[in-house]
Design a protein around this motif. Structure first.
Motif, mmCIF file in Angstrom:
data_model
loop_
_atom_site.group_PDB
_atom_site.id
_atom_site.type_symbol
_atom_site.label_atom_id
_atom_site.label_comp_id
_atom_site.label_asym_id
_atom_site.label_seq_id
_atom_site.Cartn_x
_atom_site.Cartn_y
_atom_site.Cartn_z
ATOM 1 N N SER A 1 -9.280 4.175 4.024
ATOM 2 C CA SER A 1 -8.845 4.462 3.420
ATOM 3 C C SER A 1 -7.464 4.069 2.328
ATOM 4 O O SER A 1 -7.463 5.129 1.873
ATOM 5 C CB SER A 1 -10.203 6.189 3.161
ATOM 6 O OG SER A 1 -9.444 6.109 4.020
ATOM 7 N N ALA A 2 -6.896 4.312 3.905
ATOM 8 C CA ALA A 2 -5.365 4.545 3.871
ATOM 9 C C ALA A 2 -4.488 3.181 3.113
ATOM 10 O O ALA A 2 -3.619 3.073 4.232
ATOM 11 C CB ALA A 2 -4.943 5.291 4.867
ATOM 12 N N GLU A 3 -5.426 2.752 2.916
ATOM 13 C CA GLU A 3 -4.703 1.219 2.329
ATOM 14 C C GLU A 3 -3.784 1.459 1.367
ATOM 15 O O GLU A 3 -3.295 2.655 0.642
ATOM 16 C CB GLU A 3 -6.024 0.465 1.711
ATOM 17 C CG GLU A 3 -7.002 -0.105 2.332
ATOM 18 C CD GLU A 3 -7.613 -1.401 1.886
ATOM 19 O OE1 GLU A 3 -7.362 -1.789 0.909
ATOM 20 O OE2 GLU A 3 -8.737 -1.293 1.998
ATOM 21 N N TYR A 4 -2.863 0.618 1.598
ATOM 22 C CA TYR A 4 -1.333 -0.093 0.629
ATOM 23 C C TYR A 4 -1.037 0.078 -0.309
ATOM 24 O O TYR A 4 -1.785 -0.950 -0.569
ATOM 25 C CB TYR A 4 0.152 -0.043 1.957
ATOM 26 C CG TYR A 4 1.035 0.385 0.700
ATOM 27 C CD1 TYR A 4 2.150 0.985 0.893
ATOM 28 C CD2 TYR A 4 1.994 -0.998 0.075
ATOM 29 C CE1 TYR A 4 2.997 1.172 -0.208
ATOM 30 C CE2 TYR A 4 3.030 -0.877 -0.432
ATOM 31 C CZ TYR A 4 3.609 -0.266 -0.211
ATOM 32 O OH TYR A 4 4.719 -0.099 -1.131
ATOM 33 N N LYS A 5 -1.593 0.288 -1.649
ATOM 34 C CA LYS A 5 -1.250 0.322 -3.458
ATOM 35 C C LYS A 5 0.133 0.414 -3.670
ATOM 36 O O LYS A 5 0.363 2.332 -4.008
ATOM 37 C CB LYS A 5 -2.483 0.553 -3.854
ATOM 38 C CG LYS A 5 -3.483 -0.172 -2.998
ATOM 39 C CD LYS A 5 -4.985 0.447 -3.671
ATOM 40 C CE LYS A 5 -6.217 0.311 -3.325
ATOM 41 N NZ LYS A 5 -7.426 0.486 -3.690
#
Length: 189
Positions: free
Chosen positions: A31-35
């Motif tokens: 859920s903590a993906e870098y976008k």
């Protein structure tokens, strides 16, 4: 008691080594993906089609292309340099006299008469092989032949072992010209 302490010490050491070799797992949060949208800072280029001139040619005239010009008078310097380099390489290759190859060591001992007998046996039985006698106090060594390939030496080794059972093949520096004169299919007389 001492044996038990050594066993425990070895067990602890084994566990530490085993723990160091175990696979480490990294916990990641999906859920903590870098976008981030980087399209605002991306450079933009405008494509401009190059303009080509169209000449009006008469319909009935054939197109003529100019023949490529060849300078017949201009010398070919590349060929001259290539020839000099090839000549230099050829001279260098002719100066190489020895290569790594093989010889058959047929006698090792302290008796000079036996070394001379081995040498004369080679002269009589295998005239195309050259014997080499070396003396390092107190040992005489008789080596035979200049072979580029081990397979050539093995053919002669079988014939020499009939008389000298302790003969072996050794790696040695051999004369190129002499190795080319050896006939590997020769049979003893």
């Amino acid at each position: 008691m001492m044996l038990k302490k050594n066993f425990l010490w070895a067990l602890h050491l084994f566990i530490i080594i085993l723990a160091g070799c175990s696979k480490k797992s990294v916990v990641s949060s999906s859920s903590a993906e870098y976008k981030e949208d980087l399209s605002l800072v991306r450079p933009r280029f405008e494509y401009v089609e190059p303009a080509t001139e169209k000449r009006a040619e008469p319909i009935g005239t054939p197109k003529t292309t100019p023949a490529p010009r060849t300078n017949v008078d201009k010398p070919l310097y590349v060929n001259k340099r290539l020839e000099t380099v090839l000549d230099t390489l050829a001279k260098h290759n002719k100066s190489i006299r020895y290569i790594n190859g093989f010889r058959i060591q047929m006698y090792v001992g302290n008796v000079r008469q036996e070394a001379d007998a081995a040498k004369s046996y080679i002269y009589q039985s295998f005239p195309d092989l050259n014997p080499y006698v070396s003396y390092t106090q107190p040992t005489y060594r008789v080596k035979v032949g200049d072979f580029m390939y081990r397979s050539d030496a093995e053919q002669y080794l079988e014939l020499i072992r009939e008389q000298y059972s302790s003969a072996v093949i050794l790696a040695d520096r051999v004369d190129i010209k002499r190795s080319l004169m050896v006939n590997p299919t020769a049979e003893s007389n």
